[in-house]
Design a protein around this motif. Structure first.
Motif: not given
Length: 441
Positions: A291-301, A303-319
Protein backbone atom coordinates in the motif's frame (compact mmCIF):
# COMPACT_ATOMS: atom_id res chain seq x y z
CA UNK A 1 22.85 17.38 18.32
CA UNK A 2 21.07 20.01 20.36
CA UNK A 3 18.05 19.80 18.09
CA UNK A 4 18.08 15.99 18.29
CA UNK A 5 17.92 16.21 22.05
CA UNK A 6 15.16 18.82 21.79
CA UNK A 7 13.11 16.46 19.62
CA UNK A 8 13.68 13.71 22.18
CA UNK A 9 12.42 15.99 24.96
CA UNK A 10 9.36 16.83 22.87
CA UNK A 11 8.42 13.21 22.32
CA UNK A 12 9.08 12.14 25.90
CA UNK A 13 7.28 14.97 27.64
CA UNK A 14 4.15 15.86 25.80
CA UNK A 15 3.15 13.32 23.16
CA UNK A 16 0.39 10.78 23.61
CA UNK A 17 2.88 7.95 23.30
CA UNK A 18 4.43 8.70 26.68
CA UNK A 19 3.03 6.99 29.76
CA UNK A 20 4.89 9.22 32.18
CA UNK A 21 3.30 12.31 33.63
CA UNK A 22 4.55 15.58 32.13
CA UNK A 23 6.45 17.62 34.65
CA UNK A 24 8.35 20.87 34.96
CA UNK A 25 6.78 23.02 32.31
CA UNK A 26 3.25 21.63 32.71
CA UNK A 27 3.36 21.89 36.50
CA UNK A 28 4.56 25.45 36.26
CA UNK A 29 1.84 26.44 33.82
CA UNK A 30 -0.94 24.69 35.76
CA UNK A 31 -0.07 26.71 38.83
CA UNK A 32 -0.13 29.98 36.97
CA UNK A 33 -3.57 31.48 37.52
CA UNK A 34 -2.91 34.43 35.27
CA UNK A 35 -2.01 32.73 32.03
CA UNK A 36 -3.90 34.09 28.99
CA UNK A 37 -6.70 32.29 27.18
CA UNK A 38 -6.72 30.80 23.70
CA UNK A 39 -9.11 33.29 22.10
CA UNK A 40 -11.57 31.60 19.72
CA UNK A 41 -9.46 28.43 20.05
CA UNK A 42 -7.18 29.77 17.34
CA UNK A 43 -4.06 27.98 18.60
CA UNK A 44 -6.09 24.81 19.07
CA UNK A 45 -7.21 25.05 15.45
CA UNK A 46 -3.64 25.70 14.39
CA UNK A 47 -2.53 22.54 16.25
CA UNK A 48 -5.09 20.50 14.31
CA UNK A 49 -4.02 21.99 10.98
CA UNK A 50 -0.33 21.58 11.80
CA UNK A 51 -0.93 17.90 12.51
CA UNK A 52 -2.90 17.44 9.31
CA UNK A 53 -0.23 19.15 7.21
CA UNK A 54 2.37 16.71 8.55
CA UNK A 55 0.64 14.08 6.41
CA UNK A 56 -1.79 15.82 4.06
CA UNK A 57 0.36 17.10 1.14
CA UNK A 58 1.91 13.78 0.07
CA UNK A 59 -1.20 11.68 0.72
CA UNK A 60 -3.10 14.34 -1.22
CA UNK A 61 -1.10 13.52 -4.33
CA UNK A 62 -1.43 9.75 -3.90
CA UNK A 63 -5.17 9.84 -3.16
CA UNK A 64 -5.93 11.67 -6.45
CA UNK A 65 -5.61 8.33 -8.23
CA UNK A 66 -8.38 8.97 -10.75
CA UNK A 67 -6.72 12.19 -11.92
CA UNK A 68 -3.29 10.60 -12.42
CA UNK A 69 -4.82 7.69 -14.34
CA UNK A 70 -6.40 10.27 -16.63
CA UNK A 71 -3.16 12.23 -17.10
CA UNK A 72 -1.09 9.11 -17.89
CA UNK A 73 -3.75 7.20 -19.86
CA UNK A 74 -3.38 5.77 -23.35
CA UNK A 75 -4.29 8.86 -25.37
CA UNK A 76 -5.18 6.79 -28.45
CA UNK A 77 -8.28 5.55 -26.63
CA UNK A 78 -11.37 7.55 -25.72
CA UNK A 79 -11.72 6.12 -22.20
CA UNK A 80 -9.50 5.03 -19.30
CA UNK A 81 -9.09 1.27 -18.97
CA UNK A 82 -7.84 0.33 -15.50
CA UNK A 83 -7.55 -3.31 -16.58
CA UNK A 84 -4.91 -2.34 -19.13
CA UNK A 85 -2.87 0.47 -17.60
CA UNK A 86 -0.01 2.17 -19.38
CA UNK A 87 3.50 1.92 -17.95
CA UNK A 88 3.19 5.42 -16.46
CA UNK A 89 -0.16 4.58 -14.85
CA UNK A 90 1.20 1.33 -13.48
CA UNK A 91 4.38 2.75 -11.91
CA UNK A 92 3.23 6.20 -10.83
CA UNK A 93 2.52 5.37 -7.16
CA UNK A 94 5.56 3.12 -6.67
CA UNK A 95 7.76 5.68 -8.46
CA UNK A 96 6.49 8.48 -6.23
CA UNK A 97 7.43 6.46 -3.14
CA UNK A 98 10.95 5.95 -4.44
CA UNK A 99 11.63 9.62 -5.27
CA UNK A 100 10.70 10.58 -1.72
CA UNK A 101 13.57 8.54 -0.27
CA UNK A 102 16.58 10.82 -0.70
CA UNK A 103 14.89 14.17 0.12
CA UNK A 104 13.13 12.57 3.09
CA UNK A 105 16.30 11.24 4.72
CA UNK A 106 18.48 14.22 3.74
CA UNK A 107 16.04 16.90 4.89
CA UNK A 108 15.28 15.13 8.16
CA UNK A 109 18.99 14.84 8.98
CA UNK A 110 19.60 18.49 8.10
CA UNK A 111 16.54 19.64 10.06
CA UNK A 112 17.44 17.81 13.26
CA UNK A 113 21.17 18.64 12.98
CA UNK A 114 21.18 22.29 11.91
CA UNK A 115 17.55 23.38 12.41
CA UNK A 116 18.24 24.80 15.87
CA UNK A 117 20.51 27.43 14.29
CA UNK A 118 17.52 29.09 12.61
CA UNK A 119 14.50 30.78 14.13
CA UNK A 120 11.24 28.85 14.25
CA UNK A 121 9.07 31.38 12.41
CA UNK A 122 11.15 31.50 9.18
CA UNK A 123 11.29 27.70 9.12
CA UNK A 124 7.49 27.46 9.26
CA UNK A 125 6.93 30.23 6.71
CA UNK A 126 9.48 28.81 4.24
CA UNK A 127 8.16 25.26 4.44
CA UNK A 128 4.46 26.22 4.20
CA UNK A 129 5.13 28.69 1.39
CA UNK A 130 7.06 26.06 -0.56
CA UNK A 131 4.29 23.50 -0.20
CA UNK A 132 1.64 26.05 -1.18
CA UNK A 133 3.54 27.15 -4.30
CA UNK A 134 3.91 23.56 -5.48
CA UNK A 135 0.19 22.95 -4.96
CA UNK A 136 -0.67 26.08 -6.94
CA UNK A 137 1.58 24.95 -9.79
CA UNK A 138 0.03 21.49 -9.98
CA UNK A 139 -3.46 22.95 -9.70
CA UNK A 140 -2.65 25.03 -12.79
CA UNK A 141 -1.40 21.90 -14.60
CA UNK A 142 -4.90 20.43 -14.36
CA UNK A 143 -6.07 22.76 -17.12
CA UNK A 144 -2.95 22.15 -19.22
CA UNK A 145 -3.12 19.47 -21.91
CA UNK A 146 -0.17 17.17 -21.20
CA UNK A 147 -1.14 14.38 -23.58
CA UNK A 148 1.74 15.08 -25.97
CA UNK A 149 4.39 15.23 -23.22
CA UNK A 150 3.21 12.69 -20.66
CA UNK A 151 6.71 11.44 -19.78
CA UNK A 152 7.93 14.99 -19.08
CA UNK A 153 4.89 15.68 -16.94
CA UNK A 154 5.46 12.37 -15.13
CA UNK A 155 9.01 13.46 -14.27
CA UNK A 156 7.85 16.95 -13.23
CA UNK A 157 5.21 15.43 -10.96
CA UNK A 158 7.74 13.17 -9.24
CA UNK A 159 10.12 16.13 -8.88
CA UNK A 160 7.33 18.15 -7.28
CA UNK A 161 6.63 15.32 -4.84
CA UNK A 162 10.33 15.15 -3.96
CA UNK A 163 10.37 18.89 -3.21
CA UNK A 164 7.22 18.60 -1.12
CA UNK A 165 8.83 15.74 0.83
CA UNK A 166 11.75 17.98 1.79
CA UNK A 167 9.48 20.84 2.82
CA UNK A 168 7.24 18.52 4.85
CA UNK A 169 10.16 17.06 6.81
CA UNK A 170 11.33 20.55 7.72
CA UNK A 171 7.78 21.44 8.72
CA UNK A 172 7.34 18.24 10.77
CA UNK A 173 10.35 18.92 12.97
CA UNK A 174 9.49 22.60 13.44
CA UNK A 175 5.75 22.16 14.05
CA UNK A 176 6.39 19.45 16.65
CA UNK A 177 8.73 21.78 18.54
CA UNK A 178 6.12 24.57 18.46
CA UNK A 179 3.17 22.48 19.66
CA UNK A 180 5.27 20.89 22.40
CA UNK A 181 5.54 24.24 24.17
CA UNK A 182 1.77 24.33 24.79
CA UNK A 183 -0.24 22.24 27.30
CA UNK A 184 -0.56 18.49 26.49
CA UNK A 185 -4.09 18.87 25.09
CA UNK A 186 -2.61 20.74 22.12
CA UNK A 187 -0.31 17.83 21.32
CA UNK A 188 -3.32 15.51 21.46
CA UNK A 189 -5.05 17.71 18.91
CA UNK A 190 -1.87 17.78 16.83
CA UNK A 191 -1.63 13.98 16.72
CA UNK A 192 -5.36 13.69 16.03
CA UNK A 193 -4.82 15.92 13.00
CA UNK A 194 -2.07 13.61 11.79
CA UNK A 195 -4.34 10.60 12.03
CA UNK A 196 -7.25 12.30 10.29
CA UNK A 197 -5.27 13.74 7.35
CA UNK A 198 -5.58 10.70 5.10
CA UNK A 199 -9.26 10.25 5.97
CA UNK A 200 -9.86 13.91 5.10
CA UNK A 201 -8.05 13.51 1.77
CA UNK A 202 -10.02 10.42 0.81
CA UNK A 203 -13.33 12.01 1.79
CA UNK A 204 -12.52 15.15 -0.19
CA UNK A 205 -11.59 13.04 -3.20
CA UNK A 206 -14.95 11.24 -3.07
CA UNK A 207 -16.82 14.55 -2.78
CA UNK A 208 -14.88 16.02 -5.71
CA UNK A 209 -15.75 13.02 -7.86
CA UNK A 210 -19.40 13.35 -6.90
CA UNK A 211 -19.52 17.07 -7.70
CA UNK A 212 -17.38 17.12 -10.83
CA UNK A 213 -18.77 16.62 -14.30
CA UNK A 214 -15.39 15.42 -15.59
CA UNK A 215 -12.07 14.13 -14.27
CA UNK A 216 -10.46 17.54 -14.74
CA UNK A 217 -13.29 19.36 -12.95
CA UNK A 218 -13.13 16.93 -10.02
CA UNK A 219 -9.35 17.27 -9.80
CA UNK A 220 -9.60 21.07 -9.97
CA UNK A 221 -11.99 21.14 -7.01
CA UNK A 222 -9.80 18.66 -5.12
CA UNK A 223 -6.52 20.53 -5.56
CA UNK A 224 -8.04 23.96 -4.98
CA UNK A 225 -9.45 22.69 -1.67
CA UNK A 226 -6.03 21.36 -0.67
CA UNK A 227 -4.35 24.62 -1.64
CA UNK A 228 -6.85 26.57 0.45
CA UNK A 229 -6.21 24.38 3.52
CA UNK A 230 -2.47 25.03 3.26
CA UNK A 231 -3.01 28.75 2.65
CA UNK A 232 -5.41 29.08 5.60
CA UNK A 233 -2.88 27.35 7.85
CA UNK A 234 -0.23 29.81 6.68
CA UNK A 235 -2.54 32.78 7.40
CA UNK A 236 -3.63 31.43 10.79
CA UNK A 237 -0.01 30.93 11.81
CA UNK A 238 0.76 34.56 10.98
CA UNK A 239 -2.27 35.71 12.98
CA UNK A 240 -1.47 33.78 16.15
CA UNK A 241 1.98 35.38 16.23
CA UNK A 242 0.27 38.45 17.69
CA UNK A 243 -1.78 36.58 20.31
CA UNK A 244 -0.80 36.98 23.95
CA UNK A 245 -1.57 33.30 24.50
CA UNK A 246 0.86 32.21 21.78
CA UNK A 247 3.62 34.56 22.92
CA UNK A 248 3.19 33.45 26.53
CA UNK A 249 3.90 29.79 25.84
CA UNK A 250 6.50 30.32 23.15
CA UNK A 251 8.61 32.39 25.54
CA UNK A 252 8.74 29.66 28.18
CA UNK A 253 11.88 27.54 28.00
CA UNK A 254 11.88 23.81 28.50
CA UNK A 255 13.32 23.12 31.94
CA UNK A 256 14.97 19.75 31.35
CA UNK A 257 18.73 19.92 31.01
CA UNK A 258 19.90 18.57 27.69
CA UNK A 259 22.08 15.52 27.92
CA UNK A 260 24.69 14.10 25.60
CA UNK A 261 23.96 10.50 24.71
CA UNK A 262 27.00 8.23 24.69
CA UNK A 263 27.48 5.14 22.55
CA UNK A 264 26.80 3.06 25.64
CA UNK A 265 23.42 4.80 26.12
CA UNK A 266 22.47 4.16 22.51
CA UNK A 267 23.55 0.53 22.72
CA UNK A 268 21.66 -0.05 25.97
CA UNK A 269 18.49 1.58 24.62
CA UNK A 270 18.68 -0.40 21.39
CA UNK A 271 18.82 -3.76 23.14
CA UNK A 272 15.90 -2.75 25.36
CA UNK A 273 13.56 -1.64 22.59
CA UNK A 274 14.76 -3.77 19.67
CA UNK A 275 11.37 -5.55 19.37
CA UNK A 276 9.65 -2.19 18.85
CA UNK A 277 12.20 -1.13 16.25
CA UNK A 278 11.96 -4.48 14.48
CA UNK A 279 8.16 -4.34 14.28
CA UNK A 280 8.28 -0.81 12.85
CA UNK A 281 10.79 -1.88 10.18
CA UNK A 282 8.66 -4.88 9.23
CA UNK A 283 5.49 -2.79 9.06
CA UNK A 284 7.13 -0.24 6.74
CA UNK A 285 8.53 -3.02 4.55
CA UNK A 286 5.13 -4.67 4.24
CA UNK A 287 3.55 -1.30 3.44
CA UNK A 288 6.11 -0.73 0.67
CA UNK A 289 5.15 -4.10 -0.81
CA UNK A 290 1.40 -3.47 -0.72
CA UNK A 291 0.00 0.00 0.00
CA UNK A 292 -0.50 2.11 -1.95
CA UNK A 293 1.65 0.70 -4.80
CA UNK A 294 -0.49 -2.45 -5.23
CA UNK A 295 -3.80 -1.45 -3.63
CA UNK A 296 -4.21 1.48 -6.05
CA UNK A 297 -4.05 -1.05 -8.90
CA UNK A 298 -6.93 -3.14 -7.52
CA UNK A 299 -10.19 -2.68 -9.41
CA UNK A 300 -13.71 -3.86 -8.64
CA UNK A 301 -14.76 -7.25 -9.98
CA UNK A 302 -17.56 -5.46 -11.86
CA UNK A 303 -15.34 -2.74 -13.31
CA UNK A 304 -16.33 -1.69 -16.82
CA UNK A 305 -20.05 -2.46 -16.52
CA UNK A 306 -21.01 1.21 -16.44
CA UNK A 307 -21.77 1.38 -12.71
CA UNK A 308 -20.26 4.50 -11.07
CA UNK A 309 -19.53 2.71 -7.82
CA UNK A 310 -17.36 0.12 -9.57
CA UNK A 311 -15.78 2.45 -12.12
CA UNK A 312 -15.34 5.70 -10.15
CA UNK A 313 -15.80 5.36 -6.39
CA UNK A 314 -14.30 1.94 -5.63
CA UNK A 315 -10.65 3.01 -5.37
CA UNK A 316 -11.07 6.26 -3.35
CA UNK A 317 -13.67 4.69 -1.04
CA UNK A 318 -12.21 1.23 -0.41
CA UNK A 319 -8.50 1.63 -1.10
CA UNK A 320 -8.12 4.95 0.73
CA UNK A 321 -11.03 5.95 2.99
CA UNK A 322 -11.85 2.45 4.22
CA UNK A 323 -8.22 1.43 4.79
CA UNK A 324 -7.41 4.58 6.78
CA UNK A 325 -10.52 4.06 8.90
CA UNK A 326 -9.42 0.50 9.64
CA UNK A 327 -5.95 1.73 10.58
CA UNK A 328 -7.41 4.32 12.94
CA UNK A 329 -9.60 1.65 14.53
CA UNK A 330 -6.54 -0.52 15.10
CA UNK A 331 -4.72 2.40 16.73
CA UNK A 332 -7.65 2.94 19.10
CA UNK A 333 -7.50 -0.73 20.16
CA UNK A 334 -3.75 -0.72 20.78
CA UNK A 335 -2.10 -1.10 24.17
CA UNK A 336 1.55 -1.20 25.37
CA UNK A 337 1.75 -5.00 25.15
CA UNK A 338 5.43 -5.46 24.23
CA UNK A 339 7.60 -6.56 27.14
CA UNK A 340 11.06 -8.07 27.44
CA UNK A 341 9.60 -11.58 27.47
CA UNK A 342 6.89 -11.09 24.84
CA UNK A 343 9.02 -9.04 22.43
CA UNK A 344 10.49 -11.94 20.38
CA UNK A 345 7.07 -13.59 20.06
CA UNK A 346 5.46 -10.37 18.84
CA UNK A 347 8.22 -9.86 16.27
CA UNK A 348 7.61 -13.43 15.14
CA UNK A 349 3.89 -12.66 14.82
CA UNK A 350 4.62 -9.57 12.70
CA UNK A 351 6.87 -11.65 10.42
CA UNK A 352 4.12 -14.27 10.08
CA UNK A 353 1.60 -11.50 9.41
CA UNK A 354 3.75 -10.15 6.59
CA UNK A 355 4.27 -13.60 5.07
CA UNK A 356 0.52 -14.24 5.03
CA UNK A 357 -1.09 -10.87 4.33
CA UNK A 358 1.32 -9.39 1.76
CA UNK A 359 0.73 -12.22 -0.77
CA UNK A 360 -3.01 -12.03 -0.08
CA UNK A 361 -2.96 -8.40 -1.25
CA UNK A 362 -0.98 -9.42 -4.34
CA UNK A 363 -3.54 -12.11 -5.18
CA UNK A 364 -6.41 -9.60 -5.19
CA UNK A 365 -7.71 -8.13 -8.44
CA UNK A 366 -4.82 -5.72 -9.13
CA UNK A 367 -4.54 -4.85 -12.82
CA UNK A 368 -2.64 -5.15 -15.06
CA UNK A 369 -0.56 -8.20 -14.18
CA UNK A 370 1.76 -10.51 -16.08
CA UNK A 371 2.91 -13.18 -13.63
CA UNK A 372 0.76 -13.87 -10.58
CA UNK A 373 -2.80 -15.20 -10.91
CA UNK A 374 -5.83 -13.49 -9.36
CA UNK A 375 -6.87 -15.87 -6.60
CA UNK A 376 -9.14 -13.38 -4.78
CA UNK A 377 -11.23 -11.80 -7.56
CA UNK A 378 -14.25 -10.73 -5.51
CA UNK A 379 -14.67 -7.33 -3.86
CA UNK A 380 -15.70 -8.83 -0.52
CA UNK A 381 -12.48 -10.84 -0.44
CA UNK A 382 -10.39 -7.73 -1.07
CA UNK A 383 -12.26 -5.82 1.65
CA UNK A 384 -11.74 -8.66 4.15
CA UNK A 385 -7.99 -8.70 3.40
CA UNK A 386 -7.85 -4.93 3.94
CA UNK A 387 -9.60 -5.21 7.30
CA UNK A 388 -7.12 -7.83 8.51
CA UNK A 389 -4.16 -5.94 7.09
CA UNK A 390 -4.88 -2.40 8.29
CA UNK A 391 -6.46 -3.10 11.66
CA UNK A 392 -3.41 -5.17 12.60
CA UNK A 393 -0.94 -2.63 11.19
CA UNK A 394 -2.57 0.24 13.10
CA UNK A 395 -2.58 -1.84 16.28
CA UNK A 396 1.07 -2.90 15.92
CA UNK A 397 2.36 0.60 15.14
CA UNK A 398 0.75 2.18 18.20
CA UNK A 399 1.52 -0.81 20.45
CA UNK A 400 5.21 -0.53 19.53
CA UNK A 401 5.33 3.19 20.28
CA UNK A 402 3.32 2.87 23.50
CA UNK A 403 5.61 0.12 24.78
CA UNK A 404 8.84 2.13 24.48
CA UNK A 405 8.68 4.02 27.84
CA UNK A 406 8.18 0.80 29.78
CA UNK A 407 11.01 -0.99 27.97
CA UNK A 408 13.50 1.89 27.83
CA UNK A 409 12.98 3.11 31.42
CA UNK A 410 15.64 5.76 32.15
CA UNK A 411 16.89 5.53 28.54
CA UNK A 412 13.57 6.76 27.14
CA UNK A 413 15.08 9.90 25.55
CA UNK A 414 17.61 8.07 23.43
CA UNK A 415 15.02 5.36 22.75
CA UNK A 416 12.77 7.87 21.02
CA UNK A 417 15.71 9.14 19.00
CA UNK A 418 16.32 5.58 17.84
CA UNK A 419 12.64 5.29 16.96
CA UNK A 420 12.69 8.46 14.83
CA UNK A 421 15.86 7.33 13.07
CA UNK A 422 14.47 3.86 12.46
CA UNK A 423 11.23 5.18 10.98
CA UNK A 424 13.10 7.53 8.64
CA UNK A 425 15.61 4.92 7.48
CA UNK A 426 13.01 2.13 7.21
CA UNK A 427 10.68 4.26 5.10
CA UNK A 428 13.54 5.31 2.83
CA UNK A 429 15.28 1.97 2.41
CA UNK A 430 12.07 -0.03 1.89
CA UNK A 431 10.51 2.32 -0.69
CA UNK A 432 12.25 0.69 -3.71
CA UNK A 433 10.46 -2.53 -2.76
CA UNK A 434 7.27 -0.95 -4.16
CA UNK A 435 8.73 -1.11 -7.68
CA UNK A 436 9.62 -4.76 -7.13
CA UNK A 437 6.09 -5.54 -5.94
CA UNK A 438 4.54 -4.03 -9.07
CA UNK A 439 7.02 -5.98 -11.23
CA UNK A 440 6.11 -9.24 -9.46
CA UNK A 441 2.48 -8.87 -10.50
Amino acid sequence: MDNLQEMSDVLRRVSLISITKPDGLVDKLSKDKHKPKDTLYMVHTLSLLFGALNMLPLTFFITANDYWMYKFRDTTKDTIDLNNKTTLEKYFVSGSLVVQTIPSIATMLLAVTFGHRFKIQPRVIISLTSINIIFVVFTAFIKVNTDTWQVTFFVLTLLGMALITGAINLFQVTSTVIISKFPPVYMKTFLFGQGMASIFNATLQIISLALGTSTETSALFYFIAGTLVIFLTWVLYLLVQHMTFYKYYMQIELEDKKKNHSKEDIKAAFFRIWPCLATMCLIFLSMSLTHPCITTLVVSENYGNGNKWNDMYFVPTITFLFTESCSQFGRLLSRPIITKSSGPWIVGFVILRMIVLVPLVWFCNAQPRSHLPVLLPHDWQYILVLVLYFVTSGFIINASILSIPRLAKEKVDVAYLLLLSTIGVAAGVSSPASLLAVRIL
